[in-house]
Design an enzyme around this catalytic site. Structure first.
Site, PDB file in Angstrom:
ATOM      1  N   ARG A 106       1.583  64.825   5.167  1.00 22.96           N
ATOM      2  CA  ARG A 106       0.808  66.031   4.874  1.00 22.96           C
ATOM      3  C   ARG A 106       0.056  65.859   3.553  1.00 22.96           C
ATOM      4  NH1 ARG A 106       4.138  71.432   5.271  1.00 22.96           N
ATOM      5  NH2 ARG A 106       4.999  70.760   3.275  1.00 22.96           N
ATOM      6  N   LYS A 208      -1.965  71.674   1.313  1.00 22.63           N
ATOM      7  CA  LYS A 208      -1.271  72.334   0.209  1.00 22.63           C
ATOM      8  C   LYS A 208      -2.056  72.129  -1.091  1.00 22.63           C
ATOM      9  CE  LYS A 208       3.613  73.242   0.432  1.00 22.63           C
ATOM     10  NZ  LYS A 208       3.734  74.311   1.410  1.00 22.63           N
ATOM     11  N   GLU A 244      -0.607  83.779   8.470  1.00 27.17           N
ATOM     12  CA  GLU A 244       0.610  83.379   7.763  1.00 27.17           C
ATOM     13  C   GLU A 244       1.227  84.563   7.045  1.00 27.17           C
ATOM     14  OE1 GLU A 244       1.344  79.625   6.196  1.00 27.17           O
ATOM     15  OE2 GLU A 244      -0.726  78.942   6.398  1.00 27.17           O
TER      16      GLU A 244
HETATM   17  C1  LIG Z   1       4.435  75.065   2.291  1.00 25.10           C
HETATM   18  C2  LIG Z   1       3.877  76.158   3.127  1.00 25.10           C
HETATM   19  C3  LIG Z   1       4.450  76.544   4.341  1.00 25.10           C
HETATM   20  C4  LIG Z   1       5.771  76.013   4.835  1.00 25.10           C
HETATM   21  O1  LIG Z   1       5.783  74.631   5.009  1.00 25.10           O
HETATM   22  P1  LIG Z   1       7.186  73.865   5.140  1.00 25.10           P
HETATM   23  O2  LIG Z   1       6.773  72.445   5.298  1.00 25.10           O
HETATM   24  O3  LIG Z   1       7.882  74.399   6.321  1.00 25.10           O
HETATM   25  O4  LIG Z   1       7.931  74.134   3.883  1.00 25.10           O
HETATM   26  C5  LIG Z   1       3.803  77.505   5.089  1.00 25.10           C
HETATM   27  N1  LIG Z   1       2.666  78.084   4.667  1.00 25.10           N
HETATM   28  C6  LIG Z   1       2.087  77.758   3.491  1.00 25.10           C
HETATM   29  C7  LIG Z   1       0.815  78.426   3.084  1.00 25.10           C
HETATM   30  C8  LIG Z   1       2.667  76.781   2.680  1.00 25.10           C
HETATM   31  O5  LIG Z   1       2.115  76.464   1.519  1.00 25.10           O
END
Ligand SMILES: *Cc1c(COP(=O)(O)O)cnc(C)c1O
Length: 364
Positions: A106, A208, A244
């Site tokens: 990722r 991210k 989300e």
């Molecule tokens: C990090 C994150 C998640 C969850 O990701 P995981 O890999 O399951 O921890 C979901 N939504 C957003 C916006 C994130 O930054």
């Protein structure tokens, strides 16, 4: 002087003696009072390259402040990514990580989007292993929480015009955190945001990127002031479909089928989300990745959000304008509970690791 300030002012060179022995501050940690907050640890991992060089394995050095140009790309233009994962002690008494290769991949996709050199998966996973090993005594005992692992990738070199930085830093620090739920899962009340969106088509919502998170702080604080745990974001195009929950992925369940927003670039591809999809199908449930209209979700039987921090958080209610929909009797629903137990069973090594998700820390 508080310990974290003292350590922050230490020189930034590796000290083999302190790395080997640690400062043993962790011996005085009260594992039962840990929350999701920063406890400085002993050692962090860091490596820096010029944009035209390949990544090289980095070094461990004492945890502390890093020197940086005021013109650093990350400070001026947000050229930066973070990751979040956990190392924890399982019921077998060993320290493991959960699917760290997925975090590596990722971060590579995010690096591509933000025009940064992607860190090879082998260097990423090796760095995670090294930094966890160096901070082993900060990993809480079984059931008492986890060592939260925070990798960062940033344009650390100076740049004045809006352009990629001339050099990049990959860094990992760690901090012990408590279990998300102490004494059973609790269902949360959520508010659908009517003014704000998290991400737009073609933007950076699917990675991210550090810049994605500060704009969510105001909507989140406003919802909390009204008594909600977090906001739900709808899509920026039609303002009808759920995307989300704060920084967590959304699921709802209707007649035994799971529904979750499809990954169209505005949704962060959570590793917990992916694990839940695989686990639910393994347990015989259909999973639909598609458009999830808010009105549909509000009539579902169960709903939850998910991410590394909480694994699964059951949703007790969703409020849209004047309408509040509740799920069940405020208790987590049966399928939500089943999925939580199945996933945490694999993570804690009380259930078989059918999917090969557990990454044990190599012994020293
Ligand atoms: C990090 C994150 C998640 C969850 O990701 P995981 O890999 O399951 O921890 C979901 N939504 C957003 C916006 C994130 O930054």
């Amino acid at each position: 002087m508080p310990d974290h300030q003292r350590r922050a002012s230490q020189p930034l060179k590796a000290n083999p003696t302190s790395l080997a022995s640690g400062n043993n501050m962790s011996e005085s940690v009260d594992w039962d009072s840990l929350t999701f907050s920063l406890t400085p640890t002993d050692t962090m991992y860091i490596t820096t390259i010029r944009a035209d060089e390949p990544w090289m394995p980095g070094q461990l050095q004492p945890y502390g402040d890093i020197p940086m140009s005021p013109a650093a790309g990350v400070l001026n233009y947000g050229q930066g990514l973070f990751e979040g994962m956990k190392a924890y002690t399982t019921s077998k008494g060993r320290i493991v990580c959960f699917r760290p290769e997925e975090n590596a991949r990722r971060m590579q996709r995010g690096a591509d989007r933000l025009k940064m050199p992607p860190v090879p998966e082998s260097i990423f996973v090796d760095a995670v292993e090294q930094v966890v090993n160096a901070n082993r005594h900060w990993v809480p005992p079984t059931g008492k929480g986890a060592l939260y692992i925070r990798p960062l990738l940033m344009g650390s070199g100076p740049v004045l015009g809006v352009a990629p930085a001339p050099s990049y830093t990959f860094l990992i620090y760690v901090t012990p955190v408590g279990p998300y739920f102490k004494g059973g899962m609790t269902a949360i009340d959520l508010l659908i945001s009517d003014h704000h969106h998290r991400a737009a088509p073609g933007g950076s919502g699917g990675v991210k990127a550090i810049g994605n998170y500060a704009p969510g702080m105001k909507p989140s604080k406003e919802a909390k002031a009204l008594g909600f745990a977090e906001v739900i974001y709808l899509d920026a195009e039609t303002h009808t479909c759920i995307e989300e929950v704060g920084a967590a992925n959304f699921f709802c369940i209707k007649d035994g089928t799971l529904y979750t927003p499809e990954l169209t670039g505005t949704i962060l591809p959570g590793i917990t989300r992916d694990s839940i999809i695989q686990m639910a199908r393994h347990l015989g449930h259909d999973v639909v990745e598609g458009k999830v209209e808010a009105t549909f979700a509000m009539e579902a039987d169960e709903a939850f959000c998910c991410g590394t921090a909480a694994v699964i958080s059951p949703i007790g209610s969703i409020t849209l304008g004047e309408t509040k929909s509740t799920y069940g009797d405020g208790q987590p629903g049966p399928i939500t509970t089943k999925l939580y137990d199945a996933l945490t069973g694999v993570q804690n090594e009380t259930a078989e690791d059918t999917f090969g998700w557990i990454h044990p820390l190599p012994s020293l």
